[in-house]
Design a protein around this motif. Structure first.
Motif, mmCIF file in Angstrom:
data_model
loop_
_atom_site.group_PDB
_atom_site.id
_atom_site.type_symbol
_atom_site.label_atom_id
_atom_site.label_comp_id
_atom_site.label_asym_id
_atom_site.label_seq_id
_atom_site.Cartn_x
_atom_site.Cartn_y
_atom_site.Cartn_z
ATOM 1 N N CYS A 1 0.829 -1.198 0.000
ATOM 2 C CA CYS A 1 0.000 0.000 0.000
ATOM 3 C C CYS A 1 0.875 1.265 0.000
ATOM 4 O O CYS A 1 1.845 1.364 0.742
ATOM 5 C CB CYS A 1 -0.881 -0.037 1.243
ATOM 6 S SG CYS A 1 -1.689 1.487 1.644
ATOM 7 N N CYS B 1 0.340 3.204 3.935
ATOM 8 C CA CYS B 1 0.887 2.649 5.173
ATOM 9 C C CYS B 1 2.146 1.840 4.906
ATOM 10 O O CYS B 1 2.891 1.549 5.841
ATOM 11 C CB CYS B 1 -0.154 1.789 5.883
ATOM 12 S SG CYS B 1 -0.664 0.342 4.948
ATOM 13 N N ASN C 1 0.396 -3.065 4.539
ATOM 14 C CA ASN C 1 -0.575 -4.015 4.003
ATOM 15 C C ASN C 1 -0.454 -4.126 2.484
ATOM 16 O O ASN C 1 0.016 -3.196 1.823
ATOM 17 C CB ASN C 1 -1.995 -3.558 4.345
ATOM 18 C CG ASN C 1 -2.203 -3.452 5.837
ATOM 19 O OD1 ASN C 1 -1.616 -4.197 6.598
ATOM 20 N ND2 ASN C 1 -3.028 -2.500 6.253
ATOM 21 N N CYS D 1 -4.381 -0.177 0.456
ATOM 22 C CA CYS D 1 -5.010 -1.332 1.078
ATOM 23 C C CYS D 1 -6.443 -0.929 1.463
ATOM 24 O O CYS D 1 -6.769 0.261 1.464
ATOM 25 C CB CYS D 1 -4.232 -1.789 2.313
ATOM 26 S SG CYS D 1 -4.283 -0.618 3.690
ATOM 27 N N CYS E 1 -6.567 1.690 4.428
ATOM 28 C CA CYS E 1 -6.166 3.055 4.082
ATOM 29 C C CYS E 1 -7.184 3.680 3.130
ATOM 30 O O CYS E 1 -7.463 4.874 3.194
ATOM 31 C CB CYS E 1 -4.782 3.068 3.446
ATOM 32 S SG CYS E 1 -3.479 2.772 4.644
HETATM 33 ZN ZN LIG Z 1 -2.460 0.908 3.777
#
Ligand SMILES: [Zn+2]
Ligand SMILES: [Zn+2]
Lengths: 163, 343
Positions: free
Chosen positions: A3, A6, A9, A29, A32
Motif C-alpha cells: 500500500c 501505510c 498491508n 489497502c 487506508c
Molecule cells: Zn495501507
C-alpha cells in the motif's frame, strides 16, 4: 504490491486522483482506502455491496445462478456479481433474491417509504395509505378506542374498493 | 446574525443529489449510443422546454463538445462528477449556475439532479432539486417500483436515490486530532465522510464532506434530519475546540493566522495545496475575529474553487504549466484577498 500509504498491508485497490491537474495513480489497502475516503468516492457502499454479494447464501447455488440472465438488458448473473451494478429496471426482478439479501444487510430494510412519483403513483399511494390505516386500526383496537376503529375500518374498506 | 443561522463558520456548502432512471431505457452501463443521445434529448426538452419560469435560465453542455479543461473546470466547481468525465457514451449536463443546480445526464444513472447552496440549507437545496425532479416526472416515467422505490444502477442507491451532504470546515478538530475519532463514530449512524472533491483530499484545508449512507427504508425528511443531528454535534464540537484554541494558545494561534494571511497576501508563487491550507487558516481567523476585514469581500469557497488548476486555465484562456499556475494563483489570491482593518 504494498500500500502506498501505510507501506505495510498489500494494496488491493487502485485509485485515480487529480492532483494539481495531473492524474496520479495510487495503490491502497482496504483500510487506508477507507480511512482516506478513497474506496468511497462515488458510492461508499459499492465495494461493501460487492463483498456482501460474495457472502450471499444464494451464491452457494451459483452453478445454476451463473446461467441467469436478464432478458431486457442481457446482464448475466456473473456480470452482476462482478460489477455490483444492474443493467436495467427489470434486473431488480431477475436478481431480486440477491439484491434483497444485500439491501437488508446494508440499509436494515428493503421497503421504500420515501417519495412516490405522481405518474403511476396512485395505486402505490393507495396501498401505502391502506397499510397506514391498518396500523392505526390495530392500535385503536389495542387501546379499545372502538369508535375510531369503526371509522378506520370503513376508510380501509372504501380504499380497498377502489383497487 | 444570518451567518450564525446558516452555521457558515463551519458549514461551507449543502449538497443534495437525486439519482433517477427512465423506465424505458436500460441503465447507462448497458445503453447504446443511440439511446443515450435520444434520452439526453428527452431530458433536455422536458427541463429546458418547460413553461416553468426557471427553464430559460438553463444551459446545456454536451460533454463531447467540451475541451478537457472546460470539463475539469466544471468538476472543480462540483457541477459534474469524476464519473461523468470518464463516460464513453453520450452524456451531458444541464446547469442553472446561479442556483447551484446541475442535472447530469447518463452518469451512473440516467439523471442525477444536484443542488449546491452556501452554508447550511438542506430544505432549500432539497426543495430546488425536488422541483426539477417533479418537472421531469410530469412527462417521463421513472424506473420505480413499490418495493424498492426509485431504481438505480447500483442497488445501494435505491429507495429515495437521495444523497444529502454537507461540506464542513473543521480546522480546530483536525488540529486537536479529534477528527478521526469523530469520523469513526459517525459511521455507526449511517453517515459517511469524504474529502472535498470526493477523493483523498485530507490535507486540503481541513475540508470534509459528510453524507447519508442509507437511502432505503427512510423518508427523505428522516434522512436529512438524521444528517442534521450529527452535523449539529460536529459544529458544536468544532466551536468548542476553536474557543479552547484561542484561549489556551492565543498567541500561537494568532501568530499562525496572521502568518497565513501574510503569505497569501504577499506570495508570488503558491501551490493549490498550500493555498487551500492557508485560506483555511484565514477563514477560521475571520470567524473568530482575529483577522478583521470587510468580510463581504471574501467568499472563501468561491476562491478555493477559482484557484484550482482548470479554473485558473479557464480564466487565463490558455493552458498553463504548473509553474505558471502557481504564479497566476498567487496573483489571483492577492487580488481577491481584502486588506485587513486590524493589520
Ligand atoms: Zn495501507
Ligand atoms: Zn436488466
Amino acid at each position: 504490491m504494498k500500500c502506498d500509504r501505510c507501506k505495510v498491508n498489500p494494496a488491493t485497490i487502485q485509485v485515480k486522483t487529480i492532483q494539481d491537474g495531473n492524474k496520479v495513480d495510487m495503490y491502497l489497502c482496504q483500510q487506508c482506502a477507507a480511512e482516506t475516503g478513497h474506496s468511497t468516492m462515488n458510492n461508499p457502499f459499492e465495494d461493501f455491496f460487492k463483498s456482501l454479494l460474495d457472502l450471499s447464501k444464494e451464491n452457494q447455488k451459483s452453478k445454476v445462478k451463473a446461467e441467469v440472465i436478464c432478458p431486457m438488458c442481457n446482464m448475466t448473473y456473473k456480470d452482476f456479481r462482478k460489477i455490483g451494478k444492474v443493467g436495467c429496471a427489470n434486473c431488480y426482478r431477475v436478481f431480486d433474491d440477491e439484491i434483497n439479501y444485500v439491501l437488508k444487510r446494508i440499509h436494515g430494510s428493503t421497503g421504500h417509504v420515501g417519495k412516490i412519483p405522481e405518474i403511476a403513483g396512485e395505486t402505490i399511494k393507495r396501498k401505502r395509505e391502506i397499510n397506514r390505516l391498518k396500523e392505526a386500526l390495530k392500535k385503536a383496537i389495542e387501546t379499545e378506542a372502538y369508535e375510531d376503529a369503526v371509522e378506520l375500518r370503513d376508510q380501509i374498506k372504501a380504499l380497498e374498493k377502489e383497487e | 446574525m444570518s451567518n450564525i443561522n446558516k452555521n457558515d463558520d463551519v458549514i461551507i456548502t449543502t449538497r443534495i443529489r437525486l439519482a433517477r432512471n427512465i423506465q424505458k431505457y436500460p441503465f447507462p452501463n448497458r445503453m447504446s449510443d443511440i439511446s443515450a443521445e435520444q434520452m439526453m434529448d428527452e431530458i433536455k426538452e422536458v427541463i429546458m422546454g418547460a413553461s416553468s419560469p426557471i427553464s430559460e435560465h438553463f444551459e446545456f453542455y454536451n460533454l463531447r463538445e467540451l475541451t478537457m479543461n472546460e470539463k475539469l473546470a466544471l468538476l472543480e466547481e462540483r457541477l459534474i462528477s469524476p464519473e461523468l468525465l470518464k463516460k464513453q457514451i453520450p452524456c451531458g449536463v444541464i446547469l442553472y449556475r446561479d442556483l447551484g443546480l446541475s442535472v447530469m445526464i447518463n452518469e451512473e444513472d440516467h439523471v442525477r439532479i444536484q443542488c449546491i447552496t452556501d452554508g447550511m440549507n438542506m430544505p432549500g437545496a432539497y426543495e430546488l432539486a425536488n422541483r426539477i425532479d417533479d418537472l421531469i416526472e410530469e412527462k417521463i416515467n421513472y424506473a420505480y417500483n413499490e418495493k424498492y422505490g426509485y431504481l438505480t444502477a447500483c442497488p445501494t442507491n435505491v429507495g429515495t436515490g437521495l444523497r444529502a451532504s454537507y461540506m464542513l470546515h473543521v480546522p480546530a478538530l483536525e488540529a486537536y486530532g479529534q477528527l478521526s475519532i469523530i469520523l469513526q463514530a459517525i459511521g455507526k449512524f449511517g453517515i459517511t465522510v469524504r474529502g472535498m472533491y470526493g477523493e483523498g483530499t485530507e490535507a486540503y484545508g481541513s475540508i470534509f464532506q459528510i453524507s447519508n449512507q442509507i437511502t432505503l427504508g427512510e423518508t427523505e425528511m428522516n434522512i436529512i434530519h438524521n444528517l442534521n443531528n450529527i452535523t449539529s454535534q460536529i459544529i458544536e464540537q468544532e466551536r468548542r475546540v476553536r474557543q479552547k484554541l484561542i484561549k489556551e494558545d492565543q498567541l500561537e494561534f494568532e501568530d499562525k493566522i496572521f502568518r497565513s494571511y501574510g503569505v497569501l497576501s504577499h506570495a508570488r508563487k503558491i501551490t493549490a495545496k498550500e493555498a487551500m491550507s492557508l485560506l483555511s487558516d484565514v477563514k477560521v481567523g475571520l470567524e473568530l475575529g482575529v483577522l478583521k476585514m470587510d468580510k463581504s469581500g471574501l467568499d472563501i469557497y468561491n476562491l478555493m474553487t477559482r484557484i484550482q488548476p482548470a479554473n485558473l486555465q479557464k480564466l487565463a484562456g490558455r493552458e498553463l504549466n504548473s509553474n505558471e499556475r502557481d504564479i497566476k494563483r498567487a496573483i489571483l489570491i492577492r487580488e481577491k484577498l481584502p486588506l485587513l482593518t486590524n493589520g
